[in-house]
Each structure stands twice: as C-alpha cells, then as structure tokens.
Write a protein that holds these residues in place. Structure first.
Motif, PDB file in Angstrom:
ATOM      1  N   TRP A   8       0.830  -1.187   0.000  1.00 28.16           N
ATOM      2  CA  TRP A   8       0.000   0.000   0.000  1.00 28.16           C
ATOM      3  C   TRP A   8       0.867   1.240   0.000  1.00 28.16           C
ATOM      4  N   SER A   9       0.283   2.355  -0.383  1.00 27.76           N
ATOM      5  CA  SER A   9       0.983   3.629  -0.332  1.00 27.76           C
ATOM      6  C   SER A   9       0.185   4.562   0.574  1.00 27.76           C
ATOM      7  N   THR A  10       0.848   5.539   1.129  1.00 28.77           N
ATOM      8  CA  THR A  10       0.143   6.507   1.972  1.00 28.77           C
ATOM      9  C   THR A  10       0.164   7.860   1.289  1.00 28.77           C
ATOM     10  N   GLU A  11      -0.897   8.584   1.471  1.00 31.41           N
ATOM     11  CA  GLU A  11      -1.041   9.919   0.925  1.00 31.41           C
ATOM     12  C   GLU A  11      -1.616  10.796   2.023  1.00 31.41           C
ATOM     13  N   GLN A  12      -1.471  12.098   1.871  1.00 28.04           N
ATOM     14  CA  GLN A  12      -2.116  13.057   2.756  1.00 28.04           C
ATOM     15  C   GLN A  12      -3.013  13.907   1.877  1.00 28.04           C
ATOM     16  N   TYR A  13      -4.272  14.062   2.267  1.00 31.50           N
ATOM     17  CA  TYR A  13      -5.200  14.788   1.413  1.00 31.50           C
ATOM     18  C   TYR A  13      -6.278  15.442   2.256  1.00 31.50           C
ATOM     19  N   PHE A  14      -6.438  16.728   2.089  1.00 28.36           N
ATOM     20  CA  PHE A  14      -7.491  17.487   2.753  1.00 28.36           C
ATOM     21  C   PHE A  14      -8.387  18.059   1.663  1.00 28.36           C
ATOM     22  N   ALA A  15      -9.496  17.396   1.392  1.00 22.57           N
ATOM     23  CA  ALA A  15     -10.422  17.841   0.342  1.00 22.57           C
ATOM     24  C   ALA A  15     -11.223  19.039   0.826  1.00 22.57           C
ATOM     25  N   GLY A  16     -11.676  19.839  -0.102  1.00 24.70           N
ATOM     26  CA  GLY A  16     -12.566  20.939   0.226  1.00 24.70           C
ATOM     27  C   GLY A  16     -13.960  20.415   0.538  1.00 24.70           C
ATOM     28  N   PRO A  17     -14.883  21.299   0.885  1.00 23.59           N
ATOM     29  CA  PRO A  17     -16.186  20.873   1.386  1.00 23.59           C
ATOM     30  C   PRO A  17     -17.259  20.611   0.331  1.00 23.59           C
ATOM     31  N   THR A  18     -16.965  20.798  -0.950  1.00 21.39           N
ATOM     32  CA  THR A  18     -18.019  20.626  -1.948  1.00 21.39           C
ATOM     33  C   THR A  18     -18.009  19.217  -2.538  1.00 21.39           C
ATOM     34  N   GLU A  19     -19.121  18.872  -3.179  1.00 20.60           N
ATOM     35  CA  GLU A  19     -19.198  17.572  -3.842  1.00 20.60           C
ATOM     36  C   GLU A  19     -18.114  17.452  -4.918  1.00 20.60           C
ATOM     37  N   ALA A  20     -17.856  18.551  -5.629  1.00 19.66           N
ATOM     38  CA  ALA A  20     -16.800  18.552  -6.650  1.00 19.66           C
ATOM     39  C   ALA A  20     -15.433  18.307  -6.010  1.00 19.66           C
ATOM     40  N   ASP A  21     -15.198  18.882  -4.831  1.00 16.06           N
ATOM     41  CA  ASP A  21     -13.931  18.648  -4.111  1.00 16.06           C
ATOM     42  C   ASP A  21     -13.780  17.170  -3.774  1.00 16.06           C
ATOM     43  N   GLY A  22     -14.875  16.544  -3.332  1.00 17.21           N
ATOM     44  CA  GLY A  22     -14.847  15.115  -3.002  1.00 17.21           C
ATOM     45  C   GLY A  22     -14.541  14.263  -4.213  1.00 17.21           C
ATOM     46  N   LYS A  23     -15.141  14.614  -5.353  1.00 16.78           N
ATOM     47  CA  LYS A  23     -14.872  13.873  -6.582  1.00 16.78           C
ATOM     48  C   LYS A  23     -13.419  14.043  -7.004  1.00 16.78           C
ATOM     49  N   THR A  24     -12.896  15.251  -6.874  1.00 14.72           N
ATOM     50  CA  THR A  24     -11.488  15.492  -7.215  1.00 14.72           C
ATOM     51  C   THR A  24     -10.581  14.640  -6.335  1.00 14.72           C
ATOM     52  N   MET A  25     -10.906  14.525  -5.039  1.00 13.37           N
ATOM     53  CA  MET A  25     -10.103  13.707  -4.134  1.00 13.37           C
ATOM     54  C   MET A  25     -10.085  12.255  -4.604  1.00 13.37           C
ATOM     55  N   VAL A  26     -11.257  11.704  -4.900  1.00 16.24           N
ATOM     56  CA  VAL A  26     -11.330  10.313  -5.352  1.00 16.24           C
ATOM     57  C   VAL A  26     -10.543  10.147  -6.656  1.00 16.24           C
ATOM     58  N   ASP A  27     -10.721  11.081  -7.584  1.00 13.92           N
ATOM     59  CA  ASP A  27     -10.004  11.001  -8.865  1.00 13.92           C
ATOM     60  C   ASP A  27      -8.492  11.100  -8.670  1.00 13.92           C
ATOM     61  N   ASP A  28      -8.059  11.997  -7.788  1.00 19.35           N
ATOM     62  CA  ASP A  28      -6.615  12.126  -7.514  1.00 19.35           C
ATOM     63  C   ASP A  28      -6.051  10.839  -6.930  1.00 19.35           C
TER      64      ASP A  28
END
Length: 129
Positions: A8-28
C-alpha cells in the motif's frame, strides 16, 4: 538483506467541502494509485469550521454538524474504491496550533460532529456488504 514487499501507499489529502472537491479527491487518489501500483491509505485527513478558539477558520463548512456530514460523505465516496484501505483522521483535540479537532480544547467532544461520525462508523460494515 531482507526486502519488504509494501502492498500500500500513503497519501495526505485534505479535500474541500463541496461535492466537486470530493470527486477530485477520489479522482486524484485513483490516479496516484495507478502510478504507485498499490492500494491507498490516506494518512492524514481532516476538516474544520469556525470555533470559539478559532473563530476565523473558514472552509465552507458552516457548523460542526456540517463537518460530520462532510466526514461521512468523504469516507463513503472512498469506501467503494477497490484500492482504498483506510484513513487516519487528523487532530483529535483542537488546539491553537492545529485549529480543529474532534474534541474542543476543554476535552469535550463536538457532539454535532462526533455523533454523525460515530453513527457512520458503526454502520460502516453494513455499507460495504
């Protein structure tokens, strides 16, 4: 010399509060997972809103209840991914350095935040069946 087979790999990610931010997090994460060729553990995630100690914290989340919903929405979006193996929540007790937490600086949980998180986490295995 013994070699380790890291799965496994580890990442650090703080998504913004919008639905688009959540989608960007998953895509990233999905893109990074392909690059690394390993499953993903988000090693540091969190969200925040204005509090008594930190009244000027602004992120688009208007309340502790909104933070709880954001937690549930963010985790729910990642749980469906076959490469996702978990996350570590950042900041247990709010302090002046961190600026947010599950508990206020006086050691009391933000109930409007912690309640929805607890309910979501208790039902997590039902969600992945």
């Amino acid at each position: 010399m013994q070699t380790m087979n890291i799965q496994w790999s580890t990442e650090q990610y703080f998504a913004g509060p919008t639905e688009a931010d959540g989608k960007t997090m998953v895509d990233d994460f999905a893109r990074w997972q392909v690059i690394a060729g390993k499953r993903v553990l988000n090693a540091d995630i969190g969200n925040w809103t204005a509090t008594k100690l930190n009244p000027n914290r602004k992120t688009g989340l208007p309340s502790q209840a909104a933070r709880g919903q954001d937690y549930a929405d963010s985790l729910a979006a990642l749980m469906t991914q076959p490469w996702f193996i978990g996350w570590h929540w950042c900041a247990y007790v709010e302090n002046t350095g961190r600026g947010w937490g599950i508990k206020e600086p006086w050691d009391e949980p933000y109930q409007d935040f912690a309640g929805p998180i607890s309910a979501f986490n208790h039902a997590i295995y039902d969600r992945v069946k």
